[in-house]
Design a protein around this motif. Structure first.
Motif, PDB file in Angstrom:
ATOM      1  N   ILE A   1       0.847  -1.205   0.000  1.00  0.00           N
ATOM      2  CA  ILE A   1       0.000   0.000   0.000  1.00  0.00           C
ATOM      3  C   ILE A   1       0.876   1.246   0.000  1.00  0.00           C
ATOM      4  O   ILE A   1       0.600   2.217  -0.726  1.00  0.00           O
ATOM      5  N   ALA A   2       1.945   1.249   0.783  1.00  0.00           N
ATOM      6  CA  ALA A   2       2.838   2.410   0.847  1.00  0.00           C
ATOM      7  C   ALA A   2       3.448   2.698  -0.514  1.00  0.00           C
ATOM      8  O   ALA A   2       3.533   3.858  -0.941  1.00  0.00           O
TER       9      ALA A   2
ATOM     10  N   GLU B   1       0.717   4.092  -2.886  1.00  0.00           N
ATOM     11  CA  GLU B   1       0.294   5.435  -2.471  1.00  0.00           C
ATOM     12  C   GLU B   1       1.352   6.462  -2.843  1.00  0.00           C
ATOM     13  O   GLU B   1       1.023   7.565  -3.313  1.00  0.00           O
ATOM     14  N   ALA B   2       2.630   6.116  -2.663  1.00  0.00           N
ATOM     15  CA  ALA B   2       3.705   7.040  -3.009  1.00  0.00           C
ATOM     16  C   ALA B   2       3.741   7.296  -4.508  1.00  0.00           C
ATOM     17  O   ALA B   2       3.923   8.436  -4.958  1.00  0.00           O
ATOM     18  N   MET B   3       3.551   6.259  -5.299  1.00  0.00           N
ATOM     19  CA  MET B   3       3.546   6.417  -6.755  1.00  0.00           C
ATOM     20  C   MET B   3       2.369   7.272  -7.206  1.00  0.00           C
ATOM     21  O   MET B   3       2.497   8.127  -8.084  1.00  0.00           O
ATOM     22  N   ALA B   4       1.204   7.069  -6.588  1.00  0.00           N
ATOM     23  CA  ALA B   4       0.009   7.798  -6.999  1.00  0.00           C
ATOM     24  C   ALA B   4       0.093   9.274  -6.648  1.00  0.00           C
ATOM     25  O   ALA B   4      -0.542  10.106  -7.303  1.00  0.00           O
ATOM     26  N   SER B   5       0.869   9.620  -5.616  1.00  0.00           N
ATOM     27  CA  SER B   5       0.951  11.014  -5.189  1.00  0.00           C
ATOM     28  C   SER B   5       1.920  11.829  -6.029  1.00  0.00           C
ATOM     29  O   SER B   5       1.957  13.059  -5.920  1.00  0.00           O
ATOM     30  N   ARG B   6       2.708  11.164  -6.884  1.00  0.00           N
ATOM     31  CA  ARG B   6       3.640  11.899  -7.736  1.00  0.00           C
ATOM     32  C   ARG B   6       2.899  12.527  -8.916  1.00  0.00           C
ATOM     33  O   ARG B   6       1.841  12.058  -9.308  1.00  0.00           O
ATOM     34  N   PRO B   7       3.438  13.602  -9.493  1.00  0.00           N
ATOM     35  CA  PRO B   7       2.814  14.175 -10.692  1.00  0.00           C
ATOM     36  C   PRO B   7       2.683  13.127 -11.783  1.00  0.00           C
ATOM     37  O   PRO B   7       3.611  12.368 -12.055  1.00  0.00           O
ATOM     38  N   GLY B   8       1.491  13.056 -12.369  1.00  0.00           N
ATOM     39  CA  GLY B   8       1.245  12.065 -13.397  1.00  0.00           C
ATOM     40  C   GLY B   8       0.920  10.695 -12.870  1.00  0.00           C
ATOM     41  O   GLY B   8       0.836   9.740 -13.628  1.00  0.00           O
ATOM     42  N   GLY B   9       0.728  10.587 -11.523  1.00  0.00           N
ATOM     43  CA  GLY B   9       0.391   9.300 -10.929  1.00  0.00           C
ATOM     44  C   GLY B   9      -1.012   8.884 -11.246  1.00  0.00           C
ATOM     45  O   GLY B   9      -1.701   9.476 -12.089  1.00  0.00           O
TER      46      GLY B   9
ATOM     47  N   GLY C   1       4.283   4.291   9.565  1.00  0.00           N
ATOM     48  CA  GLY C   1       4.592   5.570   8.954  1.00  0.00           C
ATOM     49  C   GLY C   1       3.927   5.791   7.616  1.00  0.00           C
ATOM     50  O   GLY C   1       4.368   6.652   6.839  1.00  0.00           O
ATOM     51  N   VAL C   2       2.854   5.051   7.343  1.00  0.00           N
ATOM     52  CA  VAL C   2       2.179   5.141   6.039  1.00  0.00           C
ATOM     53  C   VAL C   2       0.837   5.842   6.214  1.00  0.00           C
ATOM     54  O   VAL C   2       0.023   5.448   7.056  1.00  0.00           O
ATOM     55  N   ARG C   3       0.593   6.875   5.415  1.00  0.00           N
ATOM     56  CA  ARG C   3      -0.686   7.583   5.397  1.00  0.00           C
ATOM     57  C   ARG C   3      -1.249   7.548   3.989  1.00  0.00           C
ATOM     58  O   ARG C   3      -0.502   7.618   3.012  1.00  0.00           O
ATOM     59  N   VAL C   4      -2.567   7.444   3.902  1.00  0.00           N
ATOM     60  CA  VAL C   4      -3.215   7.424   2.593  1.00  0.00           C
ATOM     61  C   VAL C   4      -4.114   8.643   2.459  1.00  0.00           C
ATOM     62  O   VAL C   4      -4.560   9.221   3.455  1.00  0.00           O
ATOM     63  N   ALA C   5      -4.392   9.017   1.232  1.00  0.00           N
ATOM     64  CA  ALA C   5      -5.177  10.230   0.982  1.00  0.00           C
ATOM     65  C   ALA C   5      -6.669   9.980   1.103  1.00  0.00           C
ATOM     66  O   ALA C   5      -7.413  10.824   1.604  1.00  0.00           O
ATOM     67  N   ARG C   6      -7.134   8.819   0.648  1.00  0.00           N
ATOM     68  CA  ARG C   6      -8.576   8.598   0.615  1.00  0.00           C
ATOM     69  C   ARG C   6      -8.901   7.114   0.669  1.00  0.00           C
ATOM     70  O   ARG C   6      -8.057   6.272   0.341  1.00  0.00           O
TER      71      ARG C   6
END
Length: 584
Positions: A37-38, A41-49, A111-116
């Motif tokens: 999940i981490a 989530e990190a990949m999705a938060s990057r520009p163009g994710g 240490g993992v947080r998700v947006a939604r």
């Protein structure tokens, strides 16, 4: 993009799904669910994710095209909430899982947080409530059984409990998660609960994060405050020194030794002293002309503090300089939160001195002024009332209508919302009915619906419980008496209080999104407290002003999304302080 999550031990299964819930790719087993999940989530938060919904936590999306109805009715009033603006968040993943309270603490500890996310259990609760099926099991296993027409199992965890590990069993099966989510998406679209379901899920993320981050709490200051009020911490089984002193004085005043914690002993002792009291409640004791009554009031106040927020409370709930409550999202039928112990929703004013920001940080404290009357103004669409609610002080703006008296304006509005009939209320309500007919009729319609045994709904569609069979029997026997009037008062207030909870949830989701944009990691501002219409953000000193702006912008966004185009203002008075007690 949505990804369904099935957890099994430390691993699990992930599967992409479309917005309507249909599978959009194969299931992928993962050995380390948290790491998987981490990474995504990190990949999705990057520009163009990965692309996500257009608006933050989906609460800025239109409510499935529906429009709100009059309380207990079906006729639309006016256009529903509108779409979000430039404050919408970056695209990302919406995680679909059975329970945020069950899984998200594991992520936070790593240490993992998700947006939604989409919380299946919370959404199932909303959908069951909308259908008038309160109290039915809400687990994924129960929802799947209903979908298949199978016997419905009881929930494995009692409502309100917050497990720290995800339970194994049918609720973790990825196929069950996908199937239940698809059915929920169909029902959410059908009922118009999209925004409410998204806000409830966002609230669950915020609740878990606040419990994890904790409210800054100085144990030494707490101890000093308690010691100053009660004396040193007593040995187990003994009262604090001041409580014991008051207990002795109460006994002397009544002429006999009694236990002040025993209502029956107190009532009996007063009777023997020639004073008849119906109970030991504070409002009763305040009317008693006897020296023991005043002492008992002092004792009760200190005893309440000792039991609810004393030394034992601190031992249980304060760790590493933080008060870490367990919030229960939607724990009250109106949508307000509850807590699973800890009393986070009622921190006594006397103990707020113990809530101190870390060095170099500030507590940004904000609350909504006169929230429920403003909500009524926005709900009813009463132009004159809404114009007054566009002012900072609603009661002062309305004072002229009630002979120039601000306090009479307040009494009139509170009586309208809570069904008050004593004192000046009837005369003031007559003025309100004449000057603000739409607002008066709105709550009256809700009351009449309740008295008739119908349900009413909040602005975003949260449904009040239907009357029980016992109530219906009593209503027939009562012939329109106290039981009927009591339910009318309940539904009268429900439409306002639950709609206020709708607004607060959307505010919370919008604020959480804005705080994420201000920073990440150890220097990020964090939501650390939420109570109905009040929030506290713990922020680096240099970000305090940005946080105040974020709070105000979030309040304005919540107004637009929940109530549409309205002149009603929802001011959030925010201040940055080092100590919570200095905020008010």
């Amino acid at each position: 993009m949505r990804i369904a999550v099935g957890a099994v031990g430390e691993g699990g299964v992930l599967r992409p799904v479309a917005d309507d819930g249909t599978p959009a790719g194969p299931a992928e087993p993962v050995a380390d669910l948290v790491a998987a999940i981490a990474r995504r989530e990190a990949m999705a938060s990057r520009p163009g994710g990965a692309r996500g919904d257009a608006a933050g936590d989906d609460v800025a999306s239109r409510r499935g095209g529906d429009v709100p109805a009059r309380p207990g009715g079906d006729a639309p009033e006016r256009p529903g909430p509108t779409r979000g603006d430039a404050a919408s968040p970056p695209a990302g993943i919406r995680w679909v899982w059975p329970s945020t309270a069950g899984l998200y603490p594991r992520l936070l500890r790593a240490g993992v947080r998700v947006a939604r996310c989409h919380d299946l259990e919370l959404t199932e609760t909303l959908l069951l409530g909308h259908a008038g099926r309160f109290g039915e099991p809400r687990s994924v296993a129960a929802a799947l059984a209903r979908l298949r027409g199978d016997p419905v199992p009881e929930d494995p965890v009692a409502a309100g409990d917050l497990p720290t590990l995800f339970d194994e069993g049918p609720s973790d099966d990825i196929d069950a998660v996908v199937a239940v989510h698809a059915e929920q998406q169909r029902r959410v679209a059908e009922t118009g609960l999209r925004m409410l379901a998204a806000a409830e899920s966002a609230g669950a993320l915020a609740a878990a994060e606040m419990g994890h981050d904790g409210l800054p709490w100085r144990a030494d200051v707490h101890d000093a405050l308690l010691t100053g009020l009660m004396g040193p911490r007593p040995a187990p089984g003994l009262r604090p020194r001041e409580l014991q002193r008051l207990a002795d004085l109460i006994g002397e005043a009544l002429g006999r030794r009694i236990n002040p914690d025993s209502p029956s002993q107190i009532v009996k002792a007063f009777a023997q002293a020639g004073v008849q009291i119906s109970s030991t409640r504070s409002h009763v004791l305040r009317q008693v002309e006897h020296p023991a009554a005043r002492l008992l009031l002092e004792y009760k106040e200190l005893a309440r503090l000792y039991v609810a927020h004393g030394w034992s409370w601190a031992d249980t709930w304060v760790r590493d300089g933080r008060f870490r409550p367990e919030y229960v999202v939607g724990g009250v039928v109106s949508g307000r939160w509850a807590t699973n112990g800890g009393g986070a929703l009622q921190i006594p004013k006397v103990l707020r001195r113990a809530v101190v920001a870390d060095p170099g940080w500030r507590l940004v404290v904000a609350d909504a002024a006169q929230l429920e009357p403003r909500v009524l103004a926005a709900l009813a669409g009463d132009q004159a009332f809404a114009a007054a609610a566009g002012e900072n002080d609603l009661y002062s703006a309305l004072a002229g209508v009630f002979g120039g008296a601000r306090d009479k304006a307040k009494i009139a509005l509170l009586s309208a919302m809570y069904g008050g009939t004593s004192g000046e209320a009837p005369q003031l309500l007559a003025v309100m009915r004449r000057r603000f007919p739409a607002a008066y009729d709105y709550v009256e319609a809700a009351a009449r619906a309740g008295e008739a045994g119908r349900v009413v709904r909040s602005r975003l569609g949260r449904t009040c419980p239907p009357p029980s069979p016992e109530w219906r029997d009593l209503a027939v026997q009562d012939g329109g008496g106290s039981a009927v009037r009591s339910r009318g008062r309940f539904t009268r207030n429900f439409v306002v209080q639950a709609s206020a909870a709708d607004w607060a949830l959307v505010l919370l989701a919008a604020l959480r999104r804005r705080l994420t944009a201000l920073g990440s990691g150890g220097t990020a501002p964090r939501l650390v407290f939420f109570q109905h219409d009040e929030v506290i953000v713990h922020a680096p000193r240099e970000l305090a002003e940005a946080v105040i702006t974020a709070i105000r912008d979030s309040a304005a966004e919540a107004r637009r999304l929940v109530f549409g185009d309205t002149p009603v203002r929802f001011p959030m008075e925010a201040v940055a302080v080092e100590c919570y007690a200095d905020a008010k």
